[in-house]
Scaffold this motif. Structure first.
Motif, PDB file in Angstrom:
ATOM      1  N   GLY A 237      95.711  -0.375  27.584  1.00  0.00           N
ATOM      2  CA  GLY A 237      95.479  -0.237  29.012  1.00  0.00           C
ATOM      3  C   GLY A 237      96.532  -0.964  29.834  1.00  0.00           C
ATOM      4  N   VAL A 238      96.688  -0.542  31.084  1.00  0.00           N
ATOM      5  CA  VAL A 238      97.719  -1.118  31.954  1.00  0.00           C
ATOM      6  C   VAL A 238      97.121  -1.445  33.318  1.00  0.00           C
ATOM      7  N   PRO A 239      97.731  -2.409  34.025  1.00  0.00           N
ATOM      8  CA  PRO A 239      97.299  -2.657  35.409  1.00  0.00           C
ATOM      9  C   PRO A 239      97.504  -1.408  36.266  1.00  0.00           C
ATOM     10  N   LYS A 240      96.744  -1.293  37.333  1.00  0.00           N
ATOM     11  CA  LYS A 240      96.847  -0.125  38.225  1.00  0.00           C
ATOM     12  C   LYS A 240      98.241   0.039  38.808  1.00  0.00           C
ATOM     13  N   SER A 241      98.968  -1.074  38.909  1.00  0.00           N
ATOM     14  CA  SER A 241     100.307  -1.017  39.493  1.00  0.00           C
ATOM     15  C   SER A 241     101.263  -0.165  38.661  1.00  0.00           C
ATOM     16  N   VAL A 242     100.972  -0.015  37.351  1.00  0.00           N
ATOM     17  CA  VAL A 242     101.898   0.708  36.467  1.00  0.00           C
ATOM     18  C   VAL A 242     101.860   2.221  36.736  1.00  0.00           C
ATOM     19  N   PRO A 243     100.690   2.880  36.670  1.00  0.00           N
ATOM     20  CA  PRO A 243     100.705   4.309  37.037  1.00  0.00           C
ATOM     21  C   PRO A 243     101.105   4.548  38.491  1.00  0.00           C
TER      22      PRO A 243
ATOM     23  N   HIS B  34      81.504  -3.328  39.710  1.00  0.00           N
ATOM     24  CA  HIS B  34      80.988  -4.637  40.118  1.00  0.00           C
ATOM     25  C   HIS B  34      81.715  -5.152  41.369  1.00  0.00           C
ATOM     26  N   HIS B  35      83.031  -4.926  41.402  1.00  0.00           N
ATOM     27  CA  HIS B  35      83.818  -5.362  42.566  1.00  0.00           C
ATOM     28  C   HIS B  35      83.374  -4.611  43.820  1.00  0.00           C
ATOM     29  N   ASP B  36      83.179  -3.296  43.689  1.00  0.00           N
ATOM     30  CA  ASP B  36      82.757  -2.480  44.827  1.00  0.00           C
ATOM     31  C   ASP B  36      81.381  -2.914  45.338  1.00  0.00           C
ATOM     32  N   GLU B  37      80.555  -3.454  44.422  1.00  0.00           N
ATOM     33  CA  GLU B  37      79.212  -3.895  44.806  1.00  0.00           C
ATOM     34  C   GLU B  37      79.193  -5.369  45.233  1.00  0.00           C
ATOM     35  N   GLY B  38      80.402  -5.948  45.343  1.00  0.00           N
ATOM     36  CA  GLY B  38      80.529  -7.275  45.927  1.00  0.00           C
ATOM     37  C   GLY B  38      80.290  -8.440  44.991  1.00  0.00           C
ATOM     38  N   ARG B  39      80.336  -8.195  43.689  1.00  0.00           N
ATOM     39  CA  ARG B  39      80.083  -9.274  42.730  1.00  0.00           C
ATOM     40  C   ARG B  39      81.370  -9.976  42.322  1.00  0.00           C
ATOM     41  N   GLU B  40      81.229 -11.259  41.996  1.00  0.00           N
ATOM     42  CA  GLU B  40      82.320 -12.005  41.363  1.00  0.00           C
ATOM     43  C   GLU B  40      82.311 -11.632  39.886  1.00  0.00           C
ATOM     44  N   ILE B  41      83.501 -11.390  39.331  1.00  0.00           N
ATOM     45  CA  ILE B  41      83.579 -10.840  37.976  1.00  0.00           C
ATOM     46  C   ILE B  41      84.202 -11.846  37.019  1.00  0.00           C
ATOM     47  N   ILE B  42      83.532 -12.029  35.884  1.00  0.00           N
ATOM     48  CA  ILE B  42      84.061 -12.826  34.774  1.00  0.00           C
ATOM     49  C   ILE B  42      84.516 -11.859  33.690  1.00  0.00           C
ATOM     50  N   LEU B  43      85.707 -12.099  33.166  1.00  0.00           N
ATOM     51  CA  LEU B  43      86.191 -11.358  31.995  1.00  0.00           C
ATOM     52  C   LEU B  43      86.237 -12.318  30.816  1.00  0.00           C
ATOM     53  N   ILE B  44      85.495 -12.021  29.763  1.00  0.00           N
ATOM     54  CA  ILE B  44      85.553 -12.801  28.531  1.00  0.00           C
ATOM     55  C   ILE B  44      86.653 -12.194  27.670  1.00  0.00           C
ATOM     56  N   GLY B  45      87.683 -12.993  27.373  1.00  0.00           N
ATOM     57  CA  GLY B  45      88.811 -12.445  26.621  1.00  0.00           C
ATOM     58  C   GLY B  45      89.861 -13.509  26.355  1.00  0.00           C
ATOM     59  N   HIS B  46      91.003 -13.055  25.819  1.00  0.00           N
ATOM     60  CA  HIS B  46      92.089 -13.963  25.444  1.00  0.00           C
ATOM     61  C   HIS B  46      93.246 -13.815  26.432  1.00  0.00           C
ATOM     62  N   ALA B  47      93.633 -14.914  27.052  1.00  0.00           N
ATOM     63  CA  ALA B  47      94.717 -14.903  28.036  1.00  0.00           C
ATOM     64  C   ALA B  47      95.993 -14.335  27.423  1.00  0.00           C
ATOM     65  N   GLY B  48      96.672 -13.493  28.174  1.00  0.00           N
ATOM     66  CA  GLY B  48      97.951 -12.954  27.737  1.00  0.00           C
ATOM     67  C   GLY B  48      97.867 -11.707  26.892  1.00  0.00           C
ATOM     68  N   HIS B  49      96.665 -11.354  26.410  1.00  0.00           N
ATOM     69  CA  HIS B  49      96.549 -10.129  25.622  1.00  0.00           C
ATOM     70  C   HIS B  49      96.736  -8.926  26.550  1.00  0.00           C
ATOM     71  N   PRO B  50      97.454  -7.884  26.102  1.00  0.00           N
ATOM     72  CA  PRO B  50      97.706  -6.738  26.988  1.00  0.00           C
ATOM     73  C   PRO B  50      96.437  -6.110  27.562  1.00  0.00           C
ATOM     74  N   GLU B  51      95.369  -6.090  26.778  1.00  0.00           N
ATOM     75  CA  GLU B  51      94.123  -5.514  27.293  1.00  0.00           C
ATOM     76  C   GLU B  51      93.567  -6.347  28.448  1.00  0.00           C
ATOM     77  N   VAL B  52      93.657  -7.655  28.328  1.00  0.00           N
ATOM     78  CA  VAL B  52      93.178  -8.548  29.384  1.00  0.00           C
ATOM     79  C   VAL B  52      94.037  -8.396  30.634  1.00  0.00           C
ATOM     80  N   ILE B  53      95.357  -8.320  30.445  1.00  0.00           N
ATOM     81  CA  ILE B  53      96.265  -8.113  31.578  1.00  0.00           C
ATOM     82  C   ILE B  53      95.937  -6.797  32.283  1.00  0.00           C
ATOM     83  N   GLY B  54      95.678  -5.757  31.491  1.00  0.00           N
ATOM     84  CA  GLY B  54      95.342  -4.455  32.058  1.00  0.00           C
ATOM     85  C   GLY B  54      94.027  -4.461  32.819  1.00  0.00           C
ATOM     86  N   THR B  55      93.016  -5.108  32.242  1.00  0.00           N
ATOM     87  CA  THR B  55      91.697  -5.144  32.894  1.00  0.00           C
ATOM     88  C   THR B  55      91.753  -5.955  34.185  1.00  0.00           C
TER      89      THR B  55
END
Length: 317
Positions: free
Chosen positions: A84-90, A118-139
């Motif tokens: 996966g990639v950040p939205k900025s890439v496409p 969750h963002h659209d519904e106004g919630r603060e979002i936690i991502l459980i993951g490993h810093a620097g992993h491409p999937e985490v960067i993309g999410t």
């Protein structure tokens, strides 16, 4: 280990399932089909999956791997990796009028959609993951900077200070340790009972199945070998799972050539598995290398049989 091992008996337990998952298989097919349909070169942003053998084979077919879109000519296809990639890439690709194919695993895309909801519904979002992993960067890159807070450990979960404890949600990387993630989730839920959880667990079926299969064989093994890249999160987790499940030793190896045969001293039972981006021929090569050195009895474990498949994009279907 200098003594003759060829007559030493060795039970070899093959964990099932192992190796390629549906998301990896789809991503590789997208690159292969793009090369067939549009000719070489086809550009790929980042490694399509975390496996050198897969990447090298695709290079030989005419794929060119780059770090960023600026390294791609605008008149050739470009494929985004399975992570996966950040939205900025496409968005950048559209601005440059590039033809691109998104090989993001559909189960990663599901996490992206959850985070946006969750963002659209106004919630603060936690991502459980490993810093620097491409999937985490993309999410994290699906939403404005600072919107998603990353938590990697139980200790961080215990120390996290939200803006509003009643208005939280979490999502997870798809390739985490099931057990480690459960501990982090428990810590969050104990502190924030109102936290919104994924409708369906974010850790993907393939990660869960491979960890379960390794647990099944590891308790009986003196040694477990996992084929996979050091870059591969799900492969690294399999080694950890093997040790927790009772294996006396466990190592991650790229292929049979990375095996240190001194590991086999006093080993009578061996477990073998492979991460979700490791091709089956590498497992076959490891079994052959072991069988050449020992009187090996190979036993396939009775694990889950996976039947999941994902559709290809219309441009290469």
């Amino acid at each position: 280990m200098c003594q003759d091992m060829s007559s030493a008996p060795l039970k070899v337990y093959l964990a099932t399932p192992r190796g390629f998952c549906a998301g990896v298989d789809r991503a590789i097919q997208i690159v292969e089909r793009a090369l067939e349909r549009y000719g070489a070169p086809v550009y790929v942003r980042h490694e399509i999956v975390h496996n050198k053998h897969v990447v090298d084979r695709l290079k030989a077919l005419g794929a060119i791997f780059v770090k960023e879109l600026e390294q791609c000519p605008p008149d050739r296809p470009v494929v985004f990796s399975a992570h996966g990639v950040p939205k900025s890439v496409p968005a950048e690709a559209r601005d440059r009028q590039m033809f691109f194919l998104d090989a993001t695993c559909p189960l990663v895309s599901k996490v992206h959609v959850e985070a946006e909801r969750h963002h659209d519904e106004g919630r603060e979002i936690i991502l459980i993951g490993h810093a620097g992993h491409p999937e985490v960067i993309g999410t994290m890159g699906q939403l404005p900077p600072g919107t998603v807070k990353l938590i990697e450990t139980v200790e961080q979960a215990r120390q996290f200070v939200p803006v509003d404890p009643e208005n939280l949600a979490f999502v997870t990387q798809t390739t985490l340790s099931v057990d480690d993630t459960a501990e982090i989730v428990s810590a969050l839920q104990a502190r924030f009972p109102a936290i919104k959880v994924p409708h369906k667990e974010d850790i993907c079926y393939a990660t869960t199945n491979r960890q379960d299969a390794v647990k099944q064989v590891s308790g009986d093994c003196d040694l477990v070998l996992v084929i996979g890249s050091a870059k591969s999160s799900n492969s690294q987790r399999l080694v950890e799972v093997a040790l927790r499940a009772g294996a006396k030793a466990a190592y991650l190896v790229d292929d049979a050539s990375f095996v240190d045969w001194t590991w086999f001293e006093n080993v009578r039972t061996l477990g073998i598995s492979a991460g979700a981006s490791a091709p089956e021929n590498l497992i076959e090569g490891l079994v052959a290398a072991v069988s050449a050195r020992f009187d090996a009895e190979v036993i396939e474990s009775n694990g889950v049989r996976e039947t999941v498949t994902f559709k290809l994009p219309k441009a290469v279907a």
